[in-house]
Design a protein around this motif. Sequence first.
Motif, PDB file in Angstrom:
ATOM      1  N   GLN A   1      49.602 -15.476  22.036  1.00 15.81           N
ATOM      2  CA  GLN A   1      48.813 -14.059  22.253  1.00 15.81           C
ATOM      3  C   GLN A   1      48.998 -13.675  23.720  1.00 15.81           C
TER       4      GLN A   1
ATOM      5  N   ASN B   1      41.632 -16.460  23.865  1.00  8.04           N
ATOM      6  CA  ASN B   1      41.744 -15.469  22.294  1.00  8.04           C
ATOM      7  C   ASN B   1      40.524 -14.937  21.659  1.00  8.04           C
TER       8      ASN B   1
ATOM      9  N   LEU C   1      48.277 -11.595  26.808  1.00  7.69           N
ATOM     10  CA  LEU C   1      47.168 -11.328  27.516  1.00  7.69           C
ATOM     11  C   LEU C   1      47.491 -10.248  28.798  1.00  7.69           C
TER      12      LEU C   1
ATOM     13  N   SER D   1      39.303  -6.445  23.401  1.00 12.79           N
ATOM     14  CA  SER D   1      40.121  -5.839  22.350  1.00 12.79           C
ATOM     15  C   SER D   1      39.712  -4.495  22.109  1.00 12.79           C
TER      16      SER D   1
ATOM     17  N   LEU E   1      47.747  -1.644  23.145  1.00 14.38           N
ATOM     18  CA  LEU E   1      47.464  -3.034  23.866  1.00 14.38           C
ATOM     19  C   LEU E   1      47.643  -2.939  25.293  1.00 14.38           C
TER      20      LEU E   1
ATOM     21  N   GLU F   1      43.375  -8.160  25.358  1.00 10.52           N
ATOM     22  CA  GLU F   1      44.436  -8.196  24.308  1.00 10.52           C
ATOM     23  C   GLU F   1      45.478  -7.341  24.816  1.00 10.52           C
ATOM     24  N   SER F   2      46.855  -7.972  24.958  1.00  6.84           N
ATOM     25  CA  SER F   2      48.045  -7.230  25.302  1.00  6.84           C
ATOM     26  C   SER F   2      49.073  -7.552  24.350  1.00  6.84           C
TER      27      SER F   2
ATOM     28  N   SER G   1      46.306 -17.978  26.590  1.00  3.58           N
ATOM     29  CA  SER G   1      46.006 -18.059  25.264  1.00  3.58           C
ATOM     30  C   SER G   1      45.820 -19.504  24.605  1.00  3.58           C
TER      31      SER G   1
ATOM     32  N   SER H   1      53.547  -3.686  27.845  1.00  2.00           N
ATOM     33  CA  SER H   1      53.113  -3.682  26.500  1.00  2.00           C
ATOM     34  C   SER H   1      52.977  -2.531  25.721  1.00  2.00           C
TER      35      SER H   1
ATOM     36  N   MET I   1      38.583 -12.627  24.825  1.00  2.00           N
ATOM     37  CA  MET I   1      39.309 -11.519  25.307  1.00  2.00           C
ATOM     38  C   MET I   1      38.792  -9.835  24.958  1.00  2.00           C
TER      39      MET I   1
END
Length: 336
Positions: A208, A147, A210, A152, A238, A173-174, A127, A234, A150
């Motif tokens: 963030q 970021n 991931l 999403s 996510l 995105e996690s 991130s 997660s 990624m």
Amino acid sequence: MTYRLLFALLAISLTACSSTLKRTPSTNTAATLNSEQALRIQYLGVGGHIISVGERHVIAAPSFTNPHFLLSGPFMPLSSDHDKVDRYMPKVPNAEMLLVGHAHYDHLLDVPRVATQQAPNVRIYGSQTTVNTLSAALDPDRLVAMNTIMASGSTPGQWLYNQQRDVRIMAIESGHAPHIAGIKFMSGTVPKPLSDLPWHSFGWKEGQTLAFLIDFLDASGNIQHRVYYQDAASQAPLGLLPQLADNKRVDVAILCPASFSQVEDYPEAIVRDTGARHFILGHWEDFFANDLEGEQRFVRLTDEDEFIQRLEQSMPDDSRWVLPALFTTYTFEPTS
Ligand SMILES: [Zn+2]
């Protein structure tokens, strides 16, 4: 226990001894495996793995310092134990990629040492907070923030390749489960590059979180192996896979039992979504001041049996799972 029985039944080949004394990458002793094409995954403890095919290696950020619980609190001085890192981190000089799921100290504290000593040719993918934190220790050219690229939801992210273009990664995105009773410690971001590494654990902010897809490709660009990696439990959606045109099944998914009960539908959502052939339970041991050469206990306040039961109930009929001992390597045959 159930997992001990399952160990014996696993269809995957255990190419290292199961001893926790193993300190270096295991050699492939299984004569039936095509060592050049097989996928090998060595567990280094916490979120750390070396994921390899032949001489291609991707590293997932390891942690060896593992301070005592009491030294992991706020305002207790904390720094990487370089002697320990040097003793336990295998040398991977031709690795080009080191992946970081999130920037907490148990995933990032030892990365500067690894990136200068054992894996001096890696770039670090994580991130913006990971990049800003590590800016204090590493050349910014070696740090890649994911970021803005990624995946999403169902929208794919950008594939990034190694130099030979035979390995590629995509960030997803996690999220990161709360640690206990719905409380998450060390949350937040690091908005600007730091000039000094954080001196206590709460300075290592999550950023963030991931997950990653890692593809190993053949000379024609076909996917030989696909690995899904996450280093924190997660809350779905996510961490779920984006929609990819190739429809390639995940060969191995590396999951995270730590704090799984703090989110809903974990591991089921990820297990169903990846439908992987093999599941590896990473980040499973109680790492606070653990003896890397001794017996490992399951992470505290986490119900091992419940996690395994729910994993088994949700995984495809032809899937297998394993709880790897420290420094053990598992080898997986190519499927196509
Ligand atoms: Zn964390």
